[in-house]
Design a protein around this motif. Structure first.
Motif, PDB file in Angstrom:
ATOM      1  N   LEU A 120       1.383  -1.939  -0.495  1.00 27.82           N
ATOM      2  CA  LEU A 120       1.706  -0.415  -0.512  1.00 27.82           C
ATOM      3  C   LEU A 120       2.882  -0.092  -0.007  1.00 27.82           C
ATOM      4  CD1 LEU A 120      -2.016  -0.091   1.237  1.00 27.82           C
ATOM      5  CD2 LEU A 120      -1.368   0.632  -1.098  1.00 27.82           C
TER       6      LEU A 120
ATOM      7  N   ASN B 248      -3.782  10.243  -1.263  1.00 33.94           N
ATOM      8  CA  ASN B 248      -3.282  11.097  -0.446  1.00 33.94           C
ATOM      9  C   ASN B 248      -2.375  10.551   0.471  1.00 33.94           C
ATOM     10  OD1 ASN B 248      -2.293  13.632   0.371  1.00 33.94           O
ATOM     11  ND2 ASN B 248      -4.066  13.877   1.865  1.00 33.94           N
TER      12      ASN B 248
ATOM     13  N   THR C 237      -6.459  -2.153  -1.165  1.00 33.59           N
ATOM     14  CA  THR C 237      -5.679  -2.435  -2.445  1.00 33.59           C
ATOM     15  C   THR C 237      -6.203  -2.042  -3.618  1.00 33.59           C
ATOM     16  OG1 THR C 237      -7.005  -4.562  -2.692  1.00 33.59           O
ATOM     17  CG2 THR C 237      -5.140  -4.884  -1.517  1.00 33.59           C
ATOM     18  N   GLN C 238      -7.516  -1.427  -3.581  1.00 37.77           N
ATOM     19  CA  GLN C 238      -7.933  -0.885  -4.712  1.00 37.77           C
ATOM     20  C   GLN C 238      -8.076  -1.649  -5.775  1.00 37.77           C
ATOM     21  OE1 GLN C 238      -8.735   2.972  -4.897  1.00 37.77           O
ATOM     22  NE2 GLN C 238      -8.544   2.688  -2.796  1.00 37.77           N
TER      23      GLN C 238
ATOM     24  N   SER D 169      -8.428  13.672   8.500  1.00 33.91           N
ATOM     25  CA  SER D 169      -7.669  12.692   9.486  1.00 33.91           C
ATOM     26  C   SER D 169      -6.712  13.457  10.316  1.00 33.91           C
ATOM     27  CB  SER D 169      -7.027  11.652   8.447  1.00 33.91           C
ATOM     28  OG  SER D 169      -5.890  12.286   7.660  1.00 33.91           O
TER      29      SER D 169
ATOM     30  N   GLN E  20      -7.178   3.477  10.735  1.00 36.23           N
ATOM     31  CA  GLN E  20      -8.205   3.589   9.740  1.00 36.23           C
ATOM     32  C   GLN E  20      -7.996   5.002   9.019  1.00 36.23           C
ATOM     33  OE1 GLN E  20     -11.967   3.705  11.748  1.00 36.23           O
ATOM     34  NE2 GLN E  20     -13.236   3.445   9.898  1.00 36.23           N
ATOM     35  N   LYS E  21      -7.596   6.049   9.562  1.00 36.89           N
ATOM     36  CA  LYS E  21      -7.260   7.576   8.990  1.00 36.89           C
ATOM     37  C   LYS E  21      -6.260   7.110   8.029  1.00 36.89           C
ATOM     38  CE  LYS E  21     -10.217  10.116  11.505  1.00 36.89           C
ATOM     39  NZ  LYS E  21     -11.623  10.425  10.783  1.00 36.89           N
TER      40      LYS E  21
ATOM     41  N   ALA F  16      -6.350   5.343   0.638  1.00 40.01           N
ATOM     42  CA  ALA F  16      -7.286   5.107  -0.202  1.00 40.01           C
ATOM     43  C   ALA F  16      -7.760   6.200  -1.029  1.00 40.01           C
ATOM     44  CB  ALA F  16      -8.352   4.379   0.475  1.00 40.01           C
ATOM     45  N   GLY F  17      -7.729   7.417  -0.410  1.00 43.25           N
ATOM     46  CA  GLY F  17      -7.939   8.827  -0.767  1.00 43.25           C
ATOM     47  C   GLY F  17      -6.841   9.271  -1.729  1.00 43.25           C
TER      48      GLY F  17
ATOM     49  N   ARG G 286     -11.444  11.831  -3.939  1.00 46.00           N
ATOM     50  CA  ARG G 286     -10.268  11.400  -4.064  1.00 46.00           C
ATOM     51  C   ARG G 286      -9.943  11.900  -5.660  1.00 46.00           C
ATOM     52  NH1 ARG G 286      -7.117   6.224  -4.633  1.00 46.00           N
ATOM     53  NH2 ARG G 286      -7.339   5.984  -6.941  1.00 46.00           N
TER      54      ARG G 286
ATOM     55  N   PHE H   5     -16.693   9.777  -1.764  1.00 48.26           N
ATOM     56  CA  PHE H   5     -15.307   9.516  -1.180  1.00 48.26           C
ATOM     57  C   PHE H   5     -14.534   9.283  -2.435  1.00 48.26           C
ATOM     58  CE2 PHE H   5     -11.664   6.898   0.163  1.00 48.26           C
ATOM     59  CZ  PHE H   5     -11.106   7.665   1.157  1.00 48.26           C
TER      60      PHE H   5
ATOM     61  N   VAL I  97      -9.132  14.658  -0.734  1.00 42.35           N
ATOM     62  CA  VAL I  97      -9.340  13.775   0.587  1.00 42.35           C
ATOM     63  C   VAL I  97      -8.482  14.609   1.544  1.00 42.35           C
ATOM     64  CG1 VAL I  97      -9.039  11.884   1.737  1.00 42.35           C
ATOM     65  CG2 VAL I  97     -10.135  11.673  -0.313  1.00 42.35           C
TER      66      VAL I  97
ATOM     67  N   ALA J 193      -1.230  -5.581   0.690  1.00 44.61           N
ATOM     68  CA  ALA J 193      -1.590  -4.954  -0.173  1.00 44.61           C
ATOM     69  C   ALA J 193      -0.635  -4.257  -1.141  1.00 44.61           C
ATOM     70  CB  ALA J 193      -2.653  -3.647   0.285  1.00 44.61           C
TER      71      ALA J 193
ATOM     72  N   LEU K 164     -10.958  -1.454  -0.415  1.00 48.68           N
ATOM     73  CA  LEU K 164     -10.668  -0.101  -0.364  1.00 48.68           C
ATOM     74  C   LEU K 164      -9.106   0.161  -0.299  1.00 48.68           C
ATOM     75  CD1 LEU K 164     -11.683   2.631   0.231  1.00 48.68           C
ATOM     76  CD2 LEU K 164     -11.442   2.462   2.492  1.00 48.68           C
TER      77      LEU K 164
ATOM     78  N   THR L 174      -5.568   4.711   6.385  1.00 50.88           N
ATOM     79  CA  THR L 174      -6.191   3.957   5.414  1.00 50.88           C
ATOM     80  C   THR L 174      -6.808   4.894   4.553  1.00 50.88           C
ATOM     81  OG1 THR L 174      -6.369   2.133   6.842  1.00 50.88           O
ATOM     82  CG2 THR L 174      -7.674   2.104   4.457  1.00 50.88           C
ATOM     83  N   PHE L 175      -7.809   6.001   4.994  1.00 44.68           N
ATOM     84  CA  PHE L 175      -8.534   6.875   4.612  1.00 44.68           C
ATOM     85  C   PHE L 175      -7.391   7.629   3.440  1.00 44.68           C
ATOM     86  CE2 PHE L 175     -12.106   7.307   7.655  1.00 44.68           C
ATOM     87  CZ  PHE L 175     -12.635   6.162   7.130  1.00 44.68           C
ATOM     88  N   GLN L 176      -6.358   8.065   3.983  1.00 46.70           N
ATOM     89  CA  GLN L 176      -5.444   8.899   3.141  1.00 46.70           C
ATOM     90  C   GLN L 176      -4.834   8.134   2.000  1.00 46.70           C
ATOM     91  OE1 GLN L 176      -2.289  10.790   5.321  1.00 46.70           O
ATOM     92  NE2 GLN L 176      -3.872  12.030   6.698  1.00 46.70           N
TER      93      GLN L 176
END
Lengths: 415, 307, 280
Positions: A100, A80, B61-62, C221, A70-71, A77-78, C132, C128, C137, A98, B59, A73-75
Motif C-alpha cells: 500500500l 479514501n 490487501t483487498q 475517522s 484501525q481508522k 479499505a474504504g 466505499r 462498508f 466512507v 500489503a 480488508l 485501515t478503514f480509510q
C-alpha cells in the motif's frame, strides 16, 4: 424554531457537500496529535513548502491515537486513503506487505541537499527493504523513566538519575526503590506502567523493557520469547512487585504518575510537555539496566505516502521537505530525530525548553543504542491473542509459569 | 400524474381495472423510498454477506478468494475461540433475558395502577433507556473499578471486600449483564404496563368476588392474558441481547481473558481489527441463523402453549 | 390492625422497596455529574458526592482537548436529518401499507418484518463496501442512510402503519369526495390526524441516531467528524492518555440535556416507546 431548523439543515447539507469534494492540490495528512503546539509546528512546515510549491495546501487531519491504525485501515479499505500519514511502528509491516505504500527512495535521493545517508541505519530498519524506502521515521523516541523527585526526597532516596550516573541503576535497585517509595508514600505507588495502560493496550510496552534488561525479548525470529528464562525472570519480578511488594499500580487501580500518585513511570520525551503543569519536581532517567546490560527501548513513528493517492509525487516531495535537516531539527523539540547530524548537534541536547541537558544526554544515548519494539505483520492479532493470557497472568494467585506458557502457545502459531 | 387519476375517477368512464392499476402504481410510489432503500441497504448486503462468508478476504490487501465452506469449518470445528464466544453470548442471553423480564414484570405490576408517586417511579426506571449506552457504560466502568471504585468503597463501608469487577472473567460477565439490565429494563417495564392496562378490570373484579387470592388472580388471569406481550418482549429482548455491542466495547472490550467476548464484538474484531472480512461474514451468517432460529422457536413454543 | 392500616403499611413497604430499587437507576447520573467536577485523584479517592474542589474548568477543557462543540453539532444535525427523512419515508410507506391494496403488499410486509429481526452487525460489512463504492466512507452519509433505511426505519414504518389502520376512514373518504388526490389525502388528512404516531417516530428515531455507535465507529475517522458517543468513548489527550475527569464532564454534557428534555416530556417519550414495542 423553524428558521433555526432550516439553518441547521442547510448548513448540514453544505457540510456534506464540502467534505466529499477536494481540490487537486490539497494534500491530506493524517496525524494522531491534536496538540496545538504540534499542529502549529506542522502547519509552519507546510507553509514553508509553499516557497517551492505555492499551489499546494497540506491539511492535517487528527485521528485519535488509540484507534489510529484501525481508522487508517478503514480509510484505506474504504477507498479514501490520506496522501500522507504518520504511521506507528507496529503497523508498518502490515501496510508494507500489503503493497500500500509508495517507494520514497527515488524522490528522497533526488531531493536537493537531502543527504539520505544521514539517517542512522538502525533507525531505518523498519522502513526500508533492500533499496525500497517505505517511510521515513520522524520520531525515534526512547522509553525513559520519569520520576517524582519530591516522592524520592520524602523517602530519603537517591533519584534514578543519580543512581544511573553511579552505574547503580538496575532492576534489583529498581525493585528496592519502588518498595521503599510505596512505604514512604502511603496510598501511592512506586511505579506505574506506561500511561497506566500496562494491563491493556500497552501490555507489551510494560513487559518489554524489563525483559530486555534481563537479556531477553518478547519475540524474535518468528519465535516467542516470553518463555525464555530471561523473560520469565523479568516477568516474575514484575509480578512480585505488583502483588507481593504492592509497589506497582495493580490492575483495576488508577495511580496516575502525572497527578502525583506514582513515583515513577515509563514514558517518552514528548510527554515532558505535560510536566509543566504537574506541580511537583521531576526528572528523566534511563531505564534500569539488568543482567542483559543496558538495553534502551525505542518507540518509532514514520511518515509514509500511500500508493493509491492521486498526488503521490507531490506528497513524496512534501515528505522530503518535512524530513530535511532543517525541519528535522525543528521537529526535534517534540520528536527525537533519526538524523545523526541533528542528534549530535548541541542544539538537540541543550536546546530543549523542558528537559535540562544532563537528562537530554541520556535521551540521545538511548536513541543511539536503543532497539525498537519488535514489529510484526499481524501485530493486532498478536496483541488480541496475548490479551486473555496476559489477563490471566496479572492476578495475585496466578501460576506465572503456566500463564507465560499460555502466552507463547497463543502467539506462536501467528508468528 | 395525480390530477389525471382524479379526472378519470370523475369521468367514471374507464374500467375498474385501470382504476385498480392506478391505485397499485400509486401505492408502489408511496412505498418506493422504503423499498429501494431496503433493497440497497439491507437485502443486497444480506445476500452479499452470504457470499462473503464463502471467501477469504483481507480488508487491507483487498484480495478475495473463493474458499467454499472453509470458513464455516474453521469456525465450527477448528477454532476454539468460536465456541467460547458462542458460550459467552448464550450465558449473556441466559443471564440477561430472564433477569430483565422478571424485573420488568415486577416493576410493571407495582406501577401499572395509579398511586401517588407512580409517575416519579416510572420516570426513574425508564431514564437509563434514553441514555446512550456508551455514556452508561463509561459511568459504570468507573464505579466498578477495583479498590478505588465507588461500588467497592461503599461495600467496604459495610465490611464487604468487593471483587475486582472488571478484571475477573465471571464477575465481569455478571457486571456487564446487571448494568445492561438496569439500562434496558425500563423499556420492557413500559411494554408490560401497557399490556397490563389493556386487561379489562372486570376479569379481576369477578375473580376477586369469587374469593380468588392475589396470587391466584395473577397466575390464572393476568399471566395468561399477558402471554402475547410476554412473547413479543421475549423476542425483542433476546435479539437485543445477541446484538449488544457498544456496552461491551466500552465496559470490558471483550476481556478479561475473553470472558465477555460475545458474538457481535467478535464479528467486529475479526472484520475490522484483524481485517478477516470473509471469516467475519461467516460469523455474521451464523449470528443471523442463531437469531432467526431463536425467534422461530419462541414463536412456536408460545403457539403450542396457547393451544 | 384495621384493614385501612394494613393497606397503608403495605403501600409504605412497596414504596420503600421501589425507592431502594430506584437507586441504581438514578445514582449513576448523580455520580457522573459529581465526578465531572472532580480532579482525577479525587474521582478515585474516598467516596463522596460533593467534590472537595469544584473544578469548573473541566467543562471548559472538554472543548480544548477535542473539537467537542463540533462533535456535538455533528450528532445534532445528523439526528435531525435522520428524523426528518424517517418521518417522511415511513409515513408514506406506512400509509400505503395500511390503506391501499396492491399486489406484493403481503410479501413486502413479510420482508420488512424479517428485517426487524436482523441485527445491524450482520450487514455492516457489506454496507462498508457499499459505502466505499459510493465514495462515502469517512463522511456522515452512512450515519444518515443506514438508520433511515435499515431496521430502525422499518420499525418506524410499522408504527405508522398500525396507527393509520386504527384511524377512522370516514374523513379520508370525505377528502376524496372533495377531490383530493391520494397524496393530498395523506398530506392534508392522514398526517395531521396521526400527530401522536409522528411524534413517537420522531422521538425514537432521534434518540436512536443520537446514541448510534457501531456505524460511526466504522465509518468515521477524524476527530472533526466524530459524533458524541464516539467522542466520549475516546476521550484522551494527544498522546492517548485517558482524561478521566474530562471524559465524565463530557459525558455529563452529552447526557444531561437529553435527560432534561426527557423529564419535561417524560409522558410523551415513554408512551412513544410503548407504542413502538407493542406494535412493532
Amino acid at each position: 424554531m423553524r428558521a433555526a431548523l432550516t439553518g441547521i439543515v442547510a448548513s448540514a447539507l453544505t457540510l456534506l457537500m464540502t467534505t466529499t469534494s477536494a481540490l487537486a492540490t490539497d494534500l491530506r495528512m493524517t496525524v494522531w496529535t491534536g496538540s496545538e503546539a504540534h499542529l502549529k509546528m506542522l502547519n509552519g512546515i507546510a507553509e514553508s513548502f509553499k516557497a517551492r510549491h505555492p499551489d499546494v495546501n497540506v491539511k492535517f487531519e487528527t485521528v485519535p491515537v488509540n484507534d489510529y491504525t484501525q481508522k487508517l485501515t478503514f480509510q484505506v479499505a474504504g477507498g479514501n486513503p490520506p496522501d500522507i500519514a504518520w504511521m506507528m511502528e507496529d503497523a508498518a509491516p502490515a501496510f508494507e506487505n500489503a503493497n500500500l505504500l509508495m517507494d520514497l527512495g527515488p524522490t528522497l535521493k533526488a531531493a536537493e541537499g537531502y543527504d539520505f545517508a544521514d539517517f542512522s541505519q538502525p533507525a531505518m530498519g523498519l522502513w526500508q527493504k533492500g533499496e525500497t524506502v517505505y517511510g521515513i521515521p520522524f520520531s525515534t523516541s526512547p522509553f525513559m523513566i520519569y520520576y517524582n523527585k519530591d516522592m524520592f526526597d520524602k523517602a530519603g532516596l537517591e533519584d534514578p538519575l543519580a543512581l544511573a550516573a553511579k552505574g547503580e541503576w538496575n532492576m534489583t535497585k529498581f525493585q528496592q526503590v519502588a518498595k521503599k517509595l510505596t512505604e514512604a508514600n502511603p496510598g501511592k505507588w512506586g511505579f506505574e506502567f506506561k500511561d497506566g495502560e500496562g494491563y491493556a493496550s500497552r501490555m507489551t510496552h510494560a513487559l518489554l523493557p524489563p525483559i530486555r534488561a534481563y537479556g531477553g525479548d518478547i519475540w524474535s525470529n518468528e519465535e516467542c520469547g516470553f518463555d525464555k528464562p530471561e523473560a520469565v525472570a523479568a516477568i516474575k519480578q514484575l509480578h512480585d512487585m505488583v502483588f507481593k511488594d504492592k509497589s506497582i499500580v495493580p490492575p483495576g487501580e488508577q495511580g496516575d504518575y502525572f497527578s502525583g500518585n506514582s513515583a515513577m513511570t515509563v514514558n517518552q520525551i514528548s510527554r515532558a510537555s505535560k510536566m509543566a503543569e504537574a506541580g511537583f519536581n521531576w526528572g528523566i532517567a534511563p531505564l534500569p539496566g539488568g543482567p542483559g546490560g543496558e538495553s534502551p527501548v525505542i518507540g518509532q513513528a514514520g511518515l509514509v505516502v500511500f500508493d493509491q493517492g492521486k498526488n503521490k509525487e507531490i506528497a513524496a516531495e512534501f515528505v522530503a521537505h518535512m524530513t530535511n535537516k532543517e525541519n528535522v531539527a525543528t521537529m526535534a523539540q517534540f520528536f527525537p530525530p533519526a538524523r545523526k547530524s541533528v542528534l549530535e548537534a548541541d542544539a538537540f541536547i541543550s536546546g530543549n525548553k523542558l528537559v535540562p541537558p544532563e537528562m537530554m544526554k541520556n535521551v540521545a544515548a538511548a536513541i543511539a543504542n536503543g532497539r525498537v519494539h519488535p514489529a510484526h505483520e499481524k501485530a493486532p492479532q498478536l496483541l488480541a491473542a496475548m490479551a486473555p493470557r496476559v489477563d490471566a497472568l496479572w492476578k495475585a494467585d496466578a501460576d506465572v509459569d503456566q500463564a507465560i506458557k499460555g502466552i507463547c502457545s497463543a502467539i506462536q502459531p501467528l508468528l | 400524474m395525480t390530477d389525471s387519476i382524479h379526472i378519470t375517477r370523475r369521468g367514471g368512464q374507464k374500467s375498474r381495472l385501470t382504476l385498480k392499476a392506478r391505485e397499485m402504481m400509486e401505492a408502489w410510489l408511496f412505498v418506493s423510498p422504503t423499498v429501494i432503500g431496503f433493497i440497497i441497504f439491507f437485502l443486497g448486503p444480506l445476500l452479499a454477506v452470504a457470499y462473503y462468508s464463502l471467501t477469504e478476504w483481507n480488508l487491507l490487501t483487498q484480495q478475495a478468494t473463493f474458499v467454499g465452506l472453509a470458513n464455516f469449518e474453521n469456525a465450527l470445528l477448528e477454532n476454539p475461540d468460536f465456541w467460547h464466544v458462542v458460550r459467552n453470548s448464550v450465558i449473556f442471553a441466559l443471564g440477561l433475558v430472564p433477569l430483565n423480564m422478571a424485573l420488568a414484570l415486577t416493576l410493571a405490576l407495582a406501577l401499572s395502577r395509579p398511586f401517588r408517586g407512580v409517575v416519579f417511579f416510572r420516570t426513574v426506571f425508564f431514564a437509563p433507556v434514553v441514555t446512550s449506552a456508551i455514556a452508561w457504560a463509561i459511568v459504570w466502568k468507573f464505579m466498578l473499578q477495583g479498590e478505588g471504585g465507588f461500588i467497592n468503597q461503599v461495600l467496604a463501608l459495610v465490611g464487604i471486600s468487593g471483587p475486582n469487577w472488571l478484571r475477573e472473567p465471571n464477575w465481569a460477565m455478571a457486571a456487564v449483564i446487571i448494568t445492561r439490565v438496569i439500562k434496558m429494563v425500563g423499556l420492557n417495564m413500559i411494554l408490560y404496563i401497557a399490556a397490563l392496562q389493556a386487561i379489562p378490570r372486570d376479569y379481576e373484579e369477578a375473580a376477586r368476588l369469587e374469593g380468588a387470592s392475589r396470587r391466584q388472580i395473577f397466575s390464572m388471569i393476568t399471566w395468561p392474558l399477558l402471554a402475547p406481550a410476554t412473547l413479543v418482549i421475549m423476542v425483542i429482548t433476546t435479539i437485543g441481547s445477541f446484538k449488544v455491542f457498544d456496552h461491551i466495547y466500552q465496559m470490558t472490550g471483550g476481556g478479561p481473558e475473553n470472558g465477555t467476548l460475545v458474538l457481535a464484538f467478535y464479528i467486529y474484531q475479526q472484520g475490522f481489527k484483524f481485517f478477516n472480512v470473509g471469516y467475519a461474514s461467516t460469523l455474521a451468517m451464523i449470528m443471523f441463523a442463531i437469531v432467526m432460529v431463536l425467534t422461530l422457536v419462541q414463536v412456536a413454543l408460545r403457539r403450542k402453549g396457547m393451544e | 390492625m384495621s384493614l385501612r392500616q394494613t393497606r397503608i403499611l403495605y403501600r409504605a413497604c412497596w414504596t420503600i422497596a421501589l425507592l431502594i430499587a430506584a437507586i441504581p437507576f438514578i445514582f449513576p447520573f448523580i455520580w457522573m455529574v459529581s465526578a465531572g467536577f472532580k480532579s482525577v485523584t479525587e474521582i478515585f479517592g474516598a467516596p463522596s458526592l460533593i467534590p472537595r474542589v469544584w473544578r469548573w474548568e473541566n467543562f471548559v477543557e472538554v472543548f480544548t482537548y477535542q473539537p467537542f462543540a463540533r462533535q456535538y453539532f455533528n450528532s445534532l444535525y445528523i439526528a435531525i436529518l435522520v428524523t426528518g427523512l424517517t418521518l417522511v419515508i415511513s409515513s408514506l410507506a406506512g400509509y400505503a401499507l395500511a390503506r391501499m391494496r396492491f399486489a406484493g403488499a403481503a410479501l413486502l410486509m413479510l420482508f420488512l418484518i424479517s428485517a426487524l429481526m436482523v441485527p445491524e452487525e450482520v450487514t455492516i460489512i457489506p454496507n462498508f463496501f457499499l459505502m466505499r463504492w459510493f465514495g462515502l466512507v469517512d463522511t456522515h452519509w452512512p450515519l444518515i442512510l443506514l438508520p433511515t433505511f435499515g431496521p430502525q426505519g422499518v420499525m418506524a414504518t410499522f408504527l405508522m402503519r398500525q396507527y393509520f389502520l386504527a384511524l377512522p376512514k370516514e374523513l379520508e373518504e370525505a377528502g376524496k369526495m372533495d377531490g383530493l388526490t391520494r397524496f393530498g389525502v395523506w398530506w392534508k388528512i392522514a398526517l395531521p390526524m396521526s400527530r401522536p404516531a409522528l411524534a413517537a417516530v420522531a422521538i425514537i428515531t432521534f434518540l436512536h441516531s443520537w446514541n448510534l455507535f457501531l456505524e460511526p465507529l466504522i465509518f468515521v475517522s477524524s476527530l472533526e467528524m466524530f459524533t458524541l458517543p464516539l467522542a466520549l468513548s475516546n476521550f484522551n489527550d494527544s498522546y492517548g492518555l485517558p482524561l478521566w475527569n474530562l471524559q465524565l464532564a463530557a459525558t455529563s454534557l452529552a447526557v444531561v440535556p437529553i435527560l432534561i428534555v426527557y423529564l419535561i416530556a417524560q409522558r410523551q417519550i415513554i408512551e412513544s416507546f410503548a407504542l413502538s414495542g407493542v406494535k412493532g
